[in-house]
Design an enzyme around this catalytic site. Structure first.
Site, PDB file in Angstrom:
ATOM      1  N   GLU A  43       0.827  -1.215   0.000  1.00 31.43           N
ATOM      2  CA  GLU A  43       0.000   0.000   0.000  1.00 31.43           C
ATOM      3  C   GLU A  43       0.859   1.262   0.000  1.00 31.43           C
ATOM      4  O   GLU A  43       0.525   2.252  -0.631  1.00 31.43           O
ATOM      5  CB  GLU A  43      -0.961   0.005   1.196  1.00 31.43           C
ATOM      6  CG  GLU A  43      -2.072  -1.034   1.092  1.00 31.43           C
ATOM      7  CD  GLU A  43      -2.993  -0.799  -0.108  1.00 31.43           C
ATOM      8  OE1 GLU A  43      -3.049   0.331  -0.621  1.00 31.43           O
ATOM      9  OE2 GLU A  43      -3.628  -1.762  -0.550  1.00 31.43           O
ATOM     10  N   TYR A 124      -6.095   6.692   4.165  1.00 23.00           N
ATOM     11  CA  TYR A 124      -6.285   5.706   3.095  1.00 23.00           C
ATOM     12  C   TYR A 124      -5.543   4.400   3.410  1.00 23.00           C
ATOM     13  O   TYR A 124      -6.117   3.316   3.365  1.00 23.00           O
ATOM     14  CB  TYR A 124      -5.797   6.269   1.740  1.00 23.00           C
ATOM     15  CG  TYR A 124      -5.587   5.168   0.757  1.00 23.00           C
ATOM     16  CD1 TYR A 124      -6.658   4.589   0.110  1.00 23.00           C
ATOM     17  CD2 TYR A 124      -4.307   4.636   0.539  1.00 23.00           C
ATOM     18  CE1 TYR A 124      -6.489   3.520  -0.745  1.00 23.00           C
ATOM     19  CE2 TYR A 124      -4.127   3.571  -0.308  1.00 23.00           C
ATOM     20  CZ  TYR A 124      -5.216   3.018  -0.955  1.00 23.00           C
ATOM     21  OH  TYR A 124      -5.038   1.944  -1.776  1.00 23.00           O
ATOM     22  N   ASP A 142      -9.269   6.188  -2.324  1.00 24.41           N
ATOM     23  CA  ASP A 142      -8.158   6.688  -3.133  1.00 24.41           C
ATOM     24  C   ASP A 142      -8.744   7.337  -4.392  1.00 24.41           C
ATOM     25  O   ASP A 142      -9.965   7.467  -4.522  1.00 24.41           O
ATOM     26  CB  ASP A 142      -7.168   5.557  -3.468  1.00 24.41           C
ATOM     27  CG  ASP A 142      -7.756   4.529  -4.410  1.00 24.41           C
ATOM     28  OD1 ASP A 142      -8.985   4.575  -4.669  1.00 24.41           O
ATOM     29  OD2 ASP A 142      -7.007   3.685  -4.916  1.00 24.41           O
TER      30      ASP A 142
END
Ligand code: SF4
Length: 336
Positions: A43, A124, A142
């Site tokens: 991520e 996020y 996102d």
């Protein structure tokens, strides 16, 4: 312009997406694991970087630093070298700082709030790791998800505004079927990456076309609304490739500033006495809102630079793969 939507998606939309995702999902290495460390690394890498570009970096990084402990104890220069080319190097430094915190606390944090407290982790990333690794019910938001949700709900609000983001996050949150947050989040991101594209969305193939209000109204190409904030600044720069034998002149960026510890070839303005011989090539490079047009020149110095001037070093070309080089320097030297 802000037109809040009255069209609210539901869990049934999430279930349709989930079915589609299970049939169609691209096979990506971080989808083959439930290890929170690996998911977290992926991520962080995926922030600002395309999936295809991340895959080889992710595999190399996990091979070299397979656990938080391996990352925590590695020399910073080695971490930056493995990251070299991905850009936004503060991500790598924060990963290592966070890995040290994970080791100190005796394991990876398992709540949204604790994950959010790690350096370099924003809302996020915390939602993505919490939902994918631990199944916690947090919607991710996102760029892909914002585009998809703004279209499904036909929300013309500026996606740069907090109010619009909160509305879109709420809408995404309502899509999550119980116990399926991680896969549904990934399904929304996948839809944005593969079908609900910024231009020419492929609505004919979309599993939720029947639920999409923008499509029903024929306005999907007008969404999302993004108001312009900063104009791009064009910058011309000349870089000097100065070599002797198999060595090249580089300077290391000082500690404490941006990209501290990275190696770069000099700009012409830094060595005004250097004499250009020929142009090697030109390329373009973007950093934040700056659009660089770079010209690389072969150059020589009238005086022998032995030792190298203060702040510079002669570096053997064979060492270049082991050094953290700025992306601009990699492009200038045409390194992979
Ligand atoms: S129907 Fe089209 S605009 Fe709507 S979500 Fe699907 S791809 Fe996006």
């Amino acid at each position: 312009m802000s037109v809040p939507s009255t069209h609210f998606p539901s869990q049934s939309l999430g279930e349709i997406l989930l079915g589609w995702f299970r049939r169609m999902a691209r096979r990506l290495p971080w989808r083959e694991t439930k290890d929170p460390y690996a998911i977290w690394v992926s991520e962080i890498m995926l922030q600002q970087t395309r999936v295809e570009a991340v895959i080889p970096y992710f595999e190399r990084f996990l091979q070299r630093f397979p656990t938080p402990a391996a990352l925590a104890t590695a020399p910073e220069e080695e971490v930056l070298t493995v990251w070299s080319g991905l850009g936004y190097y503060s991500r790598a430094r924060n990963l290592q700082r966070a890995a040290r915190m994970v080791v100190e606390r005796g394991g990876f944090p398992q709540t949204y709030e604790e994950i959010l407290a790690l350096p370099g982790v924003g809302e996020y990333t915390a939602a993505a790791v919490a939902s994918i690794a631990f199944g916690l019910p947090y919607a991710v938001l996102d760029g892909n998800v914002m585009r998809v949700m703004s279209r499904i709900t036909c929300d013309f609000g500026d996606i740069g505004s907090l109010a619009t983001r909160n509305r879109l996050r709420d809408a995404a949150q309502r899509c999550l079927p119980p116990g399926e947050a991680g896969s549904t989040n990934q399904a929304l991101m996948e839809l944005g990456a593969t079908l609900c594209l910024p231009r020419n969305p492929r609505c004919l193939l979309c599993p939720v076309a029947a639920q999409c209000r923008a499509r029903a109204e024929g306005v999907q190409d007008e969404l999302p609304t993004k108001l312009r904030r900063t104009d791009t600044v064009a910058v011309e720069t000349t870089l000097l490739q100065i070599e002797r034998d198999r060595q090249i002149l580089l300077r290391q960026r000082p500690s404490g500033g941006r990209m501290a510890g990275f190696w770069e070839i000099p700009e012409a303005a830094e060595l005004p006495q250097a004499e250009p011989i020929e142009e090697v090539h030109r390329f373009r490079h973007s950093i934040m809102n700056r659009a660089y047009r770079c010209t690389v020149l072969h150059a020589v110095n009238p005086e022998p630079m032995d030792p190298a001037p203060a702040g510079y070093s002669w570096v053997d070309r064979s060492r270049l793969p082991d050094l953290p080089l700025s992306t601009m320097t990699r492009k200038a030297l045409r390194l992979k």
